[in-house]
Design an enzyme around this catalytic site. Sequence first.
Site, PDB file in Angstrom:
ATOM      1  CB  THR A  16     -49.369  93.275  30.995  1.00 47.95           C
ATOM      2  OG1 THR A  16     -49.373  92.135  30.158  1.00 47.95           O
ATOM      3  CG2 THR A  16     -50.589  93.235  31.898  1.00 47.95           C
ATOM      4  NE  ARG A  23     -57.013  97.700  30.080  1.00 45.70           N
ATOM      5  CZ  ARG A  23     -56.155  96.890  29.462  1.00 45.70           C
ATOM      6  NH1 ARG A  23     -56.074  96.923  28.141  1.00 45.70           N
ATOM      7  NH2 ARG A  23     -55.395  96.069  30.154  1.00 45.70           N
ATOM      8  CB  CYS A  44     -44.801  80.338  25.626  1.00 47.67           C
ATOM      9  SG  CYS A  44     -44.460  81.039  27.256  1.00 47.67           S
ATOM     10  CB  ALA A 281     -38.462  95.644  39.319  1.00 45.55           C
TER      11      ALA A 281
END
Length: 816
Positions: A16, A23, A44, A281
Amino acid sequence: MVQKILIIGGVAGGATAATRLRRLNEEDNIILFEKGEYISFANCGLPYHIGGEIKERDNLLLQTVEGMEQQYALDIRNFSEVTSIDPIKNEISVLNHQTGETYTESFDKLIISTGAKAITPPIPGMEAAKNVFSLRNIPDMDLIKEYIAKHDIQTATIIGGGFIGLEMMENLKVLDLNVQLVEMAPQVMPNIDFEMAQQLHTQINMHGVNLLLNDGLKEFKDNGKKLLLTSGKVLETDLTILSIGVTPENTLAKECGIELGFKNAIKVNDQLQTNYPDIFAIGDVIEVKDFVDQSPTNIPLAWPANRQGRLVADIINGIPAMYPGTQGASVAKIFELTAASTGNSERMLKNKGIDFQVIHIHPNSHAGYYPGASPIHLKLLFGNDGKILGAQGIGTKGVEKRIDVISTAMKFGGTADQLAGLELAYAPPYSSAKDPVNMLGYTADNMMNQKVKTIQWHEVDALLDQNAYFLDIREDFELATGSLPNSTVIPLNQLRNRLDELPKDKTIYVYCQVGLRGYNASRILMHHGFDVKNLDGGYKTYKLATYVMKNKPFKLAPKQQVSASTIDSSLKTIEVDACGLQCPGPILKVKEHMDQMTDGQKMVVQASDFGFSADIESWAKSTGNTVLTNEIKGDNVVATIAKGNSLQANVASLPQDGLLRETKNGATMVVFSGDMDKALASMIIALGAAAMGKQVTIFFTFWGLGVLKKQKVKKQGLAKLFDIMLPNNAESLPISSMNMGGAGAKMIKSVMKQKNVDPLPVMIEKANKIGVKFIACTMSMDIMGIEREELFDFVEFGGVAAYLGDSEDSNLNLFI
């Protein structure tokens, strides 16, 4: 100025951050390092591919290296492990696992997104155990699937009852394995409280999973085939999944002097910076602030990692942003139940010394008059000032919606009583005019304004030991669900007229089924000067919280394979909808259709009664049919049955152990009572027994003859007197308790209609059609002046001999 930004780790946070960075800036040099093959995958979803719910493995791969590089102009280096960080030189060392090459890379900014790793304590015997796995990534998933495919796995054991452990439990059960779950704590799913988790425990037991709480794994024995628990218990297992929990993957940070905090997670400020300003982090590896009280914590969930990935890109590009903390909103599927929560649990608040109040409610997911409504169990925790501290919910429908609403209100500073004022979308298929979230708000408002005082379920036993005065304000028929010992019973609608029966010198602890009528009773009593407290959540919450585990031994015989000769694929498959029917309705419907089918023909049947899952197995076994599949899909049991059973051998009358056993297959009943509830009980048993293939005979005598009446006949003398005493027909029967001049019977009929339970006359007609024999005692008829034309046309007439003749062939004999 062009920057060189390195990212260690992909998946939720790192991937992400990389795409957001691009962008925001087309010029920066962005390099992402991933020590494994996959840079962006749905971790998941891993358990659901093992269980087969997610069919295609590739569906778990959200982005490929090639696709992501081309779309975002990134330099992605998979199979590249960062082995060290030099925060002074702003350099990292990298090992390429494909070439063996080691090199250094400089950076202007560095983002650590190394995530968490599975906790694997040094358990004796683990080195020799080749059947032990953990699940964190795609390779782990592949290894588990391969092991199951190549070995005859009958029993699987999960160690740990957190999210992954519960999801693996369900998916291994889907594979038709015997599953046992071992959890050191008193409950599964530690983010919710015990009484809420008890609802999960009941569902887990219902699916045949053996749940061992308050126990842990001490040692692997016999190369992993046996597990020695701390209790001394030994479990047999073919496969073990370690799901003890995760810990921050902090190795790189620790070695280079980055400051660590809670649970050795990387300490960051609200700009996600470490103690080195050029090193950031994000994700499971960092310490965050608990949104409730700003205390340090570590919450390894996907949403925070994604959010932090976006924010860190903004911060690096000079866009004002900060990460304020984590609420820990989460949701999980446990078989057909949904369990969701946000904020702190009661246990966490107690550990922190934070004062709080509690509400439990059990509303329907949507309007009760619209089909398919199901209960939601909601718990709200809030401070004395109304601040929302946490919420939990469990149910089959609409659970996560309600927790999301509360989580949103909590995020923007809403108070518990303000939940009452939320204007939420309503239509009968989706909600009620007063949404469950609104109900929590109204209850909180009452508590905050001293309109009611409450006690919690865990206080009940101590109060009972102290001989506290408990007042049960439910109706008589509700008491069959259970009650607290030595309670005084005064139904709510009688309370105002019986106040003089209550003590003024004691606190009255009032309860109903779910707490609402208890509140109404509390208001009445408070107005009349009584000291009263309402049991929050009612008897239902107490009963759920005190559920006792029901583990059963596994059957380890080789699995039977269905013979192809069992099924004739040329015959049309029959589809049967038994949803909404109460037991024994689904089995009865199966039998009605099965009687019309041809050997080898298949039937697919759906039922909303979870008990049908066990019923259909027993029914098929006793009637000589074959259950091909039996699973719960959504909120329904879906079973596939083939007529006939080529698996059953023609066994001799003498079993292998040499013992002779009862082989009779009849059922006889004597119905002496003319009460509706007892007649209903006899019909339910008769229908169930007949559906199981038994030859059923019911012998009606004296007052029981009223059950068989279909019409009134003019009579004289003593016969007329008996006629006045007997009901006109089966629809007019009273009930044995709380008849109240017929009002009780009307209430029961109303509830039966709502629950799709057939009326007594319909049950009688169905019993006749399915082959139940009805015998009216001619002696009783003669004494009471009952004429044959008064009774149903299918009724047979006889005496004791007729009944005893059938009872000779019966292995079930009841007197009602």
